[in-house]
Design a protein around this motif. Structure first.
Motif, PDB file in Angstrom:
ATOM      1  N   ASP A 152       0.756  -1.241   0.000  1.00 54.48           N
ATOM      2  CA  ASP A 152       0.000   0.000   0.000  1.00 54.48           C
ATOM      3  C   ASP A 152       0.794   1.303   0.000  1.00 54.48           C
ATOM      4  O   ASP A 152       0.379   2.262  -0.611  1.00 54.48           O
ATOM      5  CB  ASP A 152      -0.893   0.003   1.241  1.00 54.48           C
ATOM      6  CG  ASP A 152      -2.345   0.147   0.849  1.00 54.48           C
ATOM      7  OD1 ASP A 152      -2.632   0.055  -0.347  1.00 54.48           O
ATOM      8  OD2 ASP A 152      -3.164   0.374   1.748  1.00 54.48           O
ATOM      9  N   TYR A 167      -0.286   4.197  -2.371  1.00 57.72           N
ATOM     10  CA  TYR A 167      -1.070   5.257  -1.749  1.00 57.72           C
ATOM     11  C   TYR A 167      -0.407   6.621  -1.935  1.00 57.72           C
ATOM     12  O   TYR A 167      -1.083   7.624  -2.159  1.00 57.72           O
ATOM     13  CB  TYR A 167      -1.314   4.971  -0.253  1.00 57.72           C
ATOM     14  CG  TYR A 167      -2.479   5.764   0.255  1.00 57.72           C
ATOM     15  CD1 TYR A 167      -3.785   5.348  -0.005  1.00 57.72           C
ATOM     16  CD2 TYR A 167      -2.295   6.971   0.921  1.00 57.72           C
ATOM     17  CE1 TYR A 167      -4.868   6.110   0.388  1.00 57.72           C
ATOM     18  CE2 TYR A 167      -3.374   7.741   1.324  1.00 57.72           C
ATOM     19  CZ  TYR A 167      -4.654   7.304   1.057  1.00 57.72           C
ATOM     20  OH  TYR A 167      -5.725   8.058   1.433  1.00 57.72           O
ATOM     21  N   ARG A 224      -7.110   0.462  -4.308  1.00 57.94           N
ATOM     22  CA  ARG A 224      -5.741  -0.027  -4.121  1.00 57.94           C
ATOM     23  C   ARG A 224      -5.174  -0.678  -5.380  1.00 57.94           C
ATOM     24  O   ARG A 224      -4.068  -0.345  -5.805  1.00 57.94           O
ATOM     25  CB  ARG A 224      -5.731  -1.020  -2.964  1.00 57.94           C
ATOM     26  CG  ARG A 224      -4.347  -1.484  -2.627  1.00 57.94           C
ATOM     27  CD  ARG A 224      -4.333  -2.355  -1.382  1.00 57.94           C
ATOM     28  NE  ARG A 224      -2.979  -2.832  -1.194  1.00 57.94           N
ATOM     29  CZ  ARG A 224      -2.499  -3.909  -1.786  1.00 57.94           C
ATOM     30  NH1 ARG A 224      -3.268  -4.638  -2.578  1.00 57.94           N
ATOM     31  NH2 ARG A 224      -1.244  -4.279  -1.591  1.00 57.94           N
ATOM     32  N   SER A 238      -2.031   0.837  -7.426  1.00 59.23           N
ATOM     33  CA  SER A 238      -0.823   0.039  -7.307  1.00 59.23           C
ATOM     34  C   SER A 238      -0.305  -0.298  -8.718  1.00 59.23           C
ATOM     35  O   SER A 238       0.889  -0.205  -8.995  1.00 59.23           O
ATOM     36  CB  SER A 238      -1.184  -1.218  -6.520  1.00 59.23           C
ATOM     37  OG  SER A 238      -0.130  -2.093  -6.527  1.00 59.23           O
TER      38      SER A 238
END
Ligand SMILES: [Fe+2]
Ligand SMILES: [Fe+2]
Length: 271
Positions: A192, A196, A210, A214
């Motif tokens: 993460d 993030y 996510r 990603s």
């Protein structure tokens, strides 16, 4: 800060060339500025984990100052390249959504040696990453910043490696456990934090998903690596795990890792 270490004023900001900015590279630099600037939180975590080891705690605080400065240099460059980039607001968005376990009293890696192996792996990753980014960049100020940062990250690797050797003898943590920690930490690079940060820096008002962010991060970040960067990173990681850094296994792992990265790039779609 280490004696003779560079500072923000040493950077040749006047040489900045707006026409040489690559907008794709700018996106990963914005994300990197947030992660680096968060270094102070890591020092708090490390000082908690290494209670009683004042020598290491002092080293961790000095280390964090350098990481924070990396964030400041990258942020200042990103604001030059994109005057609309609001570092403060993006950093707030990043830390509102991503926190490291500051209250931990023992390492999330199971031992102090394990913690230091994980720190070595992070520095391996950053030193090869900034080398790759600096070589890919055309903009001269960014090249200079990346060169400075890559040299710092290599020094950080050596710092954590030296302390790791000290603890490894004391705690008797063998190659297998160290290798497992190293592998675990490498696995987290798809976790993460980076995704993030990439979202917080580039997502505008969008909602965080996510998987999507990603993939977007990986698509761009992996693309800057060349085989020589991956080879160097693998041999440094092998050394941290207590394995032969230049052996056949290291070469095979480097080649597989590079192929894996190219495959990941092909498999994902950019945002
Ligand atoms: Fe850094
Ligand atoms: Fe570092």
């Amino acid at each position: 800060m280490a004696a003779g270490h560079w500072c923000l004023e040493d950077v040749s900001w006047d040489s900045f060339r707006g026409d040489k900015v690559d907008p794709e590279l700018l996106k990963v630099i914005k994300a990197a500025s947030l992660v680096e600037f968060n270094g102070a939180d890591y020092a708090t975590y490390l000082c908690n984990v290494f209670q009683g080891d004042e020598e290491f705690q002092a080293a961790a605080r000095a280390w964090a100052e350098e990481e924070v400065q990396h964030g400041q240099a990258l942020a200042r460059w990103a604001e030059l390249a994109d005057p609309g980039f609001d570092f403060k607001a993006c950093f707030k968005r990043f830390t509102d959504g991503y926190r490291i376990p500051l209250e931990a009293r023992s390492s999330v890696r199971g031992s102090r040696s394990g913690e230091l192996v994980a720190r070595c792996i992070v520095e391996v990753g950053t030193s090869s990453y900034y080398t790759a980014l600096g070589e890919a960049a055309d903009e001269p100020v960014l090249k200079e910043i990346c060169r400075n940062i890559a040299a710092d990250e290599l020094r950080h690797y050596k710092l954590f490696y030296r302390h790791m050797k000290r603890y490894q003898q004391r705690e008797g943590v063998g190659r297998l456990r160290r290798s497992l920690v190293a592998l675990g930490r490498i696995g987290e690079s798809e976790d993460d934090e980076l995704a993030y940060a990439y979202y917080a820096a580039n997502g505008g008002g969008e909602v965080y998903e996510r998987k999507r962010w990603s993939k977007a991060y990986m698509y761009r970040a992996y693309g800057y690596y060349r085989p020589k960067h991956v080879q160097r990173a693998v041999s440094m990681a092998f050394k941290a795990a207590g394995l032969k850094p230049q052996g056949r296994l290291a070469r095979a792992v480097a080649s597989l890792s590079y192929r894996f990265m190219r495959w990941r790039i092909r498999a994902v779609q950019p945002v």
